[in-house]
Design a protein around this motif. Structure first.
Motif, PDB file in Angstrom:
ATOM      1  N   CYS A  24      25.412  17.885  41.407  1.00 18.45           N
ATOM      2  CA  CYS A  24      24.124  18.266  40.941  1.00 18.45           C
ATOM      3  C   CYS A  24      23.766  19.759  41.331  1.00 18.45           C
ATOM      4  CB  CYS A  24      23.402  17.242  41.236  1.00 18.45           C
ATOM      5  SG  CYS A  24      21.410  17.869  40.957  1.00 18.45           S
ATOM      6  N   TRP A  62      17.305  22.908  43.683  1.00 20.39           N
ATOM      7  CA  TRP A  62      18.471  22.514  43.133  1.00 20.39           C
ATOM      8  C   TRP A  62      18.000  22.233  41.661  1.00 20.39           C
ATOM      9  CZ3 TRP A  62      20.987  18.733  46.960  1.00 20.39           C
ATOM     10  CH2 TRP A  62      21.224  19.569  48.180  1.00 20.39           C
ATOM     11  N   VAL A  64      15.787  19.623  40.376  1.00 19.92           N
ATOM     12  CA  VAL A  64      16.012  18.199  39.965  1.00 19.92           C
ATOM     13  C   VAL A  64      14.929  17.406  40.540  1.00 19.92           C
ATOM     14  CG1 VAL A  64      17.627  17.688  42.114  1.00 19.92           C
ATOM     15  CG2 VAL A  64      17.791  16.406  39.847  1.00 19.92           C
ATOM     16  N   ASP A  67      12.984  15.414  38.289  1.00 21.59           N
ATOM     17  CA  ASP A  67      13.777  14.202  37.638  1.00 21.59           C
ATOM     18  C   ASP A  67      13.473  13.060  38.551  1.00 21.59           C
ATOM     19  OD1 ASP A  67      15.978  15.635  35.477  1.00 21.59           O
ATOM     20  OD2 ASP A  67      15.145  17.018  37.026  1.00 21.59           O
ATOM     21  N   LEU A 116      20.685  12.238  40.102  1.00 19.30           N
ATOM     22  CA  LEU A 116      21.761  13.388  40.408  1.00 19.30           C
ATOM     23  C   LEU A 116      22.849  13.651  39.554  1.00 19.30           C
ATOM     24  CD1 LEU A 116      21.746  12.752  44.487  1.00 19.30           C
ATOM     25  CD2 LEU A 116      20.761  14.645  43.328  1.00 19.30           C
ATOM     26  N   LYS A 119      22.061  14.969  36.133  1.00 19.86           N
ATOM     27  CA  LYS A 119      21.601  16.293  36.101  1.00 19.86           C
ATOM     28  C   LYS A 119      22.894  17.151  36.422  1.00 19.86           C
ATOM     29  CE  LYS A 119      18.185  18.923  36.326  1.00 19.86           C
ATOM     30  NZ  LYS A 119      17.161  18.737  35.200  1.00 19.86           N
TER      31      LYS A 119
END
Ligand SMILES: Cc1cc2nc3c(=O)[nH]c(=O)nc-3n(C[C@H](O)[C@H](O)[C@H](O)COP(=O)(O)OP(=O)(O)OC[C@H]3O[C@@H](n4cnc5c(N)ncnc54)[C@H](O)[C@@H]3O)c2cc1C
Length: 396
Positions: A24, A62, A64, A67, A116, A119
């Protein structure tokens, strides 16, 4: 029989949290990445589910974090150590800290893995082989030249990667194949965990750690109003817990900690606890991540968090996609990474091991001392965040 050859920049073996998080975090940076995972099952939901504030900042970096929140992650504002009679020994709240995310984030372990991994799939240069087992390793002058990956239909994919990442857990075959010496220590008391509706009001979603005379019982929030209760036990107690009814568990938990009476639980599992320490994090073009490099006692909930910090360092050290094929540059990068990891982790692993073996009386006395001194409390709270007490050591 070898049917196919793949030549990515990076091969990641294992898609637990360490492998999935690396895939990820590195997406979109121009590397060609292949990830192989032997199991079709999601990771065990009862394992690491609490992300320290530093890890939350990494998730944001990162791209994420949103998410995680969309998947239902919740915020936890601290930890409280109590006696079994509910007298507070030490309270360690986070929200007064001047850090970007003064809270833990928690989400079920299997969901962390799937968020993860999903993504990672945003990158068109990412390939997931699953189920697929890294089963043969060949070397050429200390370099792992290729890895044979077996698929369920008995075909074998030969993967020749510039960098091989062993994120394959505490019995790492990559570690073994690379000849990296690993020391294991088996703790005598396994861990039992159970899930059920939270038995206490917990408006701040805190971890409640009950310290008795000779035992610790931890009540950990999970998403949706659920609590995970866990403790270590003597192996002879396993048959009782394994065969217990809801009623028997309710009584046995209430006997340990009276205020947890009424806890209706299902058994989540038993976890043998093993520490693995490797003498190096890298060898040739191989690097170890997560439990493959440093499995630790979960008493302080750090294994996954330490893995994420290692990923940040690794990405920071790696040569660019254009230069990763250069063995000299890659070697220098991995040496740098190894040194950074040792500096960051050696003491942490020793402390974690010491805490895991400490008797409860000594821990109570220590936490009492911390509670009685504001400076020590502030330092203790900061240490729980994953940030270094010396801010210049942090990359985030
Ligand atoms: C009860 C419990 C609670 C915990 N709580 C916390 C917590 O709150 N916070 C925290 O930070 N940590 C916690 N931990 C620790 C944390 O769960 C682990 O450190 C972390 O999940 C390790 O992830 P990993 O990816 O390194 O290894 P693993 O999860 O073991 O993943 C390794 C993967 O590699 C795959 N694999 C292995 N061999 C091969 C092969 N040859 N080919 C292909 N694939 C292969 C496996 O199938 C697996 O999916 C806890 C652990 C336990 C047991």
């Amino acid at each position: 029989m070898t049917n196919q050859v793949l030549e990515p920049d990076i091969l990641i073996v294992g898609s637990g949290i360490a492998g999935a998080a690396l895939a990820c975090a590195i997406r979109g940076r121009g590397y060609n990445v292949v990830l192989v995972e032997r199991s079709v099952q999601p990771p065990d939901t009862a394992r690491g589910d609490h992300l320290q504030p530093y890890s939350v900042a990494l998730l944001e970096n990162w791209g994420v974090l949103e998410d995680f929140l969309a998947a239902g992650a919740e915020r936890r504002l601290g930890t409280i150590y109590l006696s079994e009679e509910q007298e507070i020994i030490l309270s360690a709240p986070l929200e007064r800290l001047e850090i970007p995310h003064p809270y833990y984030l928690y989400l079920n372990h299997d969901v962390i893995g799937s968020v993860l991994l999903k993504k990672a799939g945003d990158d068109k240069n990412f390939t997931l082989l699953r189920p697929a087992t890294a089963s043969g390793f060949s070397f050429d002058n200390e370099r792992m030249r290729s890895v044979n990956v077996s698929l369920p239909d008995d075909t074998v994919v030969e993967v020749r990667a510039h960098l091989v990442v062993g994120a394959d857990g505490r019995n790492s075959r990559v570690c073994h194949a690379a000849g990296i010496p690993a020391r294991t220590h088996k703790y005598p008391r396994p861990l039992v965990a159970m899930f059920g509706p939270h038995p206490l009001p917990d408006p701040r979603n805190e971890v409640l750690s009950f310290l008795g005379n000779d035992k610790i019982t931890v009540c950990i929030p999970r998403i949706g109003g659920i609590a995970k209760i866990g403790f270590t036990l003597d192996p002879s107690e396993i048959p009782f817990w394994r065969n217990s009814t809801v009623e028997q568990r309710r009584e046995a938990v209430a006997q340990r900690v009276p205020c947890l009476a009424g806890y209706e639980s299902e058994l989540a599992g038993f976890f043998p606890v093993i520490q693995v320490t490797t003498t190096a994090y890298t060898h040739g073009n191989v690097v170890l991540l997560g439990d493959a490099a440093h499995a630790m006692h979960p008493a302080r909930g750090q294994g996954m968090n330490v893995a994420l910090r290692g990923i940040e360092r690794l990405i920071d050290c790696l040569p660019s996609p254009r230069m990763i094929a250069d063995p000299v540059q890659l070697h220098a990068a991995l040496q740098r990474y190894d040194a950074m990891q040792k500096q960051a982790n050696t003491r942490l692993l020793e402390d974690n091991h010491a805490r895991a073996r400490e008797n409860v009386g000594a821990l109570r006395a220590y936490l009492g001392k911390v509670a009685g001194d504001q400076r020590l409390t502030a330092r203790y709270v900061r240490e729980t965040t994953g940030y270094s007490p010396e801010p210049e050591r942090n990359l985030v």
